[in-house]
Design a protein around this motif. Sequence first.
Motif, mmCIF file in Angstrom:
data_model
loop_
_atom_site.group_PDB
_atom_site.id
_atom_site.type_symbol
_atom_site.label_atom_id
_atom_site.label_comp_id
_atom_site.label_asym_id
_atom_site.label_seq_id
_atom_site.Cartn_x
_atom_site.Cartn_y
_atom_site.Cartn_z
ATOM 1 N N GLN A 128 55.825 75.691 29.892
ATOM 2 C CA GLN A 128 55.583 77.256 29.639
ATOM 3 C C GLN A 128 56.853 78.113 29.826
ATOM 4 O O GLN A 128 57.289 78.939 28.950
ATOM 5 C CB GLN A 128 54.439 77.554 30.301
ATOM 6 C CG GLN A 128 53.133 76.942 29.693
ATOM 7 C CD GLN A 128 51.774 77.609 30.259
ATOM 8 O OE1 GLN A 128 51.755 78.725 30.542
ATOM 9 N NE2 GLN A 128 50.776 76.931 30.498
ATOM 10 N N PRO A 129 57.638 77.757 31.069
ATOM 11 C CA PRO A 129 58.758 78.598 31.137
ATOM 12 C C PRO A 129 59.855 78.528 29.880
ATOM 13 O O PRO A 129 60.487 79.347 29.678
ATOM 14 C CB PRO A 129 59.083 78.058 32.522
ATOM 15 C CG PRO A 129 58.170 77.701 33.150
ATOM 16 C CD PRO A 129 57.292 76.989 32.113
ATOM 17 N N ILE A 132 58.552 80.390 27.005
ATOM 18 C CA ILE A 132 58.888 81.966 27.184
ATOM 19 C C ILE A 132 60.272 82.333 26.935
ATOM 20 O O ILE A 132 60.744 83.205 26.363
ATOM 21 C CB ILE A 132 58.513 82.395 28.572
ATOM 22 C CG1 ILE A 132 56.817 81.904 28.652
ATOM 23 C CG2 ILE A 132 58.722 83.492 28.874
ATOM 24 C CD1 ILE A 132 56.092 82.257 30.142
ATOM 25 N N ASP A 133 61.073 81.392 27.473
ATOM 26 C CA ASP A 133 62.668 81.598 27.619
ATOM 27 C C ASP A 133 63.116 81.650 25.866
ATOM 28 O O ASP A 133 63.639 82.252 25.267
ATOM 29 C CB ASP A 133 63.635 80.521 28.030
ATOM 30 C CG ASP A 133 63.433 80.988 29.437
ATOM 31 O OD1 ASP A 133 62.975 82.136 30.103
ATOM 32 O OD2 ASP A 133 63.760 79.899 30.315
ATOM 33 N N VAL A 175 50.590 80.011 26.961
ATOM 34 C CA VAL A 175 51.406 80.538 28.043
ATOM 35 C C VAL A 175 50.716 81.488 28.757
ATOM 36 O O VAL A 175 49.876 82.394 27.860
ATOM 37 C CB VAL A 175 52.777 81.034 27.547
ATOM 38 C CG1 VAL A 175 53.594 80.246 27.044
ATOM 39 C CG2 VAL A 175 52.673 82.456 26.713
ATOM 40 N N ASP A 176 50.868 82.127 30.021
ATOM 41 C CA ASP A 176 50.317 83.055 30.897
ATOM 42 C C ASP A 176 50.691 84.243 30.257
ATOM 43 O O ASP A 176 51.717 84.384 30.004
ATOM 44 C CB ASP A 176 50.396 82.614 32.269
ATOM 45 C CG ASP A 176 49.879 83.910 33.001
ATOM 46 O OD1 ASP A 176 48.501 83.745 33.091
ATOM 47 O OD2 ASP A 176 50.488 85.010 33.306
ATOM 48 N N ASP A 178 50.702 87.433 31.437
ATOM 49 C CA ASP A 178 51.674 88.004 32.366
ATOM 50 C C ASP A 178 52.839 87.638 32.289
ATOM 51 O O ASP A 178 53.922 88.257 32.617
ATOM 52 C CB ASP A 178 50.998 88.054 33.586
ATOM 53 C CG ASP A 178 49.363 89.112 33.665
ATOM 54 O OD1 ASP A 178 49.427 90.010 32.549
ATOM 55 O OD2 ASP A 178 48.959 88.611 34.616
ATOM 56 N N ALA A 179 53.093 86.300 32.269
ATOM 57 C CA ALA A 179 54.309 85.431 32.522
ATOM 58 C C ALA A 179 54.930 85.676 31.470
ATOM 59 O O ALA A 179 56.433 85.947 31.376
ATOM 60 C CB ALA A 179 54.144 83.938 32.625
ATOM 61 N N LEU A 180 54.506 85.862 30.151
ATOM 62 C CA LEU A 180 55.110 86.189 28.677
ATOM 63 C C LEU A 180 55.841 87.461 28.855
ATOM 64 O O LEU A 180 56.868 87.825 28.549
ATOM 65 C CB LEU A 180 54.361 85.703 27.683
ATOM 66 C CG LEU A 180 54.585 86.057 26.217
ATOM 67 C CD1 LEU A 180 56.312 85.241 25.993
ATOM 68 C CD2 LEU A 180 53.916 85.761 25.349
ATOM 69 N N GLN A 182 56.497 89.253 31.359
ATOM 70 C CA GLN A 182 57.466 89.568 32.545
ATOM 71 C C GLN A 182 58.716 88.902 31.892
ATOM 72 O O GLN A 182 59.885 89.242 32.138
ATOM 73 C CB GLN A 182 57.139 88.754 33.620
ATOM 74 C CG GLN A 182 55.920 89.576 34.400
ATOM 75 C CD GLN A 182 55.404 88.958 35.604
ATOM 76 O OE1 GLN A 182 55.796 87.783 35.804
ATOM 77 N NE2 GLN A 182 54.361 89.448 36.113
ATOM 78 N N GLY A 183 58.727 87.737 31.375
ATOM 79 C CA GLY A 183 59.873 87.168 30.613
ATOM 80 C C GLY A 183 60.660 87.742 29.645
ATOM 81 O O GLY A 183 61.772 87.744 29.734
ATOM 82 N N LYS A 186 62.623 90.699 30.946
ATOM 83 C CA LYS A 186 63.661 90.570 31.584
ATOM 84 C C LYS A 186 64.858 90.654 30.678
ATOM 85 O O LYS A 186 66.003 90.801 31.272
ATOM 86 C CB LYS A 186 63.873 89.232 32.386
ATOM 87 C CG LYS A 186 62.936 89.028 33.689
ATOM 88 C CD LYS A 186 62.856 87.603 34.020
ATOM 89 C CE LYS A 186 61.741 87.350 35.241
ATOM 90 N NZ LYS A 186 61.845 86.108 35.758
#
Length: 406
Positions: A128-129, A132-133, A175-176, A178-180, A182-183, A186
């Motif tokens: 998932q990270p 997102i990247d 993907v989560d 919130d994590a998406l 936040q990613g 950034k």
Amino acid sequence: MASSTERTERTERTELMVHQRNATAAAIMRTIVRQGPLGRKELSSIIGVTFTTITKTVAELLELGALTESTPSTPRGVGRPVTPLDVPAGRRLVIGGHLHPESTSCGAYTLRGDLVTSRSVAATGRTQPARIDEAAELVTDVVAEVGATAVVGVGMTTPWAELHHGQPPPLVADVDPDALAQGLGKHLRHPVRVEPNVRAQALEHYWWGGGGDDVLTVLVGRSVGVAQIRGDELVWDGPGAGGLVSHIIVPGSTHPCDCGQIGCVKATCTDDALLRRAVDAGLLPPGALQRDLYPEEDTDGLRELRQARAEELGRVIPLIMSLVAPAETTVRGRVGTAEEIAACIDMVRSRYRELVGRDAEVRFYDRSRPDYWPHASAALALDRYLASPLWHERDRELRAAPVTLA
């Protein structure tokens, strides 16, 4: 010297004035996006505020570049010519992105939904990270291509994924949210809105698809999601909003749900549930994906499963409709063949008539454009921008300003 009470009262009055100005600006922008170029008097009549207020707010929006003036039209009778106001064609853009199990896609659109540019790349990330990247990199590239100062916001859709227990497992694309967000945050200085896919569909239909003011959207896929536009806003708000149908009981269903009930929508009508039944029956091999439910070389067994699911949807969608009483309902997703879709819609109409005693305005919506999901995602950004255009325009000016390094 002003007391603390006086300062507080001044601050509150200022905040109220800013809120009122922004509300008027939002009404102007939303009306023009929906109805096309309009003059000041027309806006005053439609929105229901004074001509003076419209004139002042339009002047501010023109100064910010959020609106443009066209050549005045020739009046039919006595009077001054009407100067149509419109949103700028290419100087204000919204970005939409989408994570598919096999690809990541992104597009830039005008405020009217016209495509400016789009890109799609094969998904290579296996975590998932990593996904997102990939999404952040692709969105950043598209923003750079069209110009960061033109972009007023970014929207991303996430699958309406349920909690998974056993077969089938979650996909890397799940993907989560919130994590998406936040990613992406950034990498971007722009407002980012991440929402479930059905909410994006509802907004796209409203802003760019000619949708009415009271439409229920039902999306059938790996889960069943709902969203409703009423007035000019989504009725439900907040994390997971609209996903309240998973554990509604489907009349006549005998499928057990992991929540302990029998016949839940989640266990009966979703692609995940259908896939589990197909694997259990030996119609598909273990590890099959949801797309395998709709093969080019179809089988009798899969057709029977999909036909049963179409009828189950036809029994439960009228229950959802009766709870929210929409003026119109659109059903979306890969329900099956044309015959299976028709059977579902026919049953919805029949069951709704039995439940409430009147005919239902319901239709199946078949997406056709290749960039459908980025287009729908971009509607999320548009909706957020139009809710508070003055704030977004001031924020856009800050993003355009050079960063001073200490």
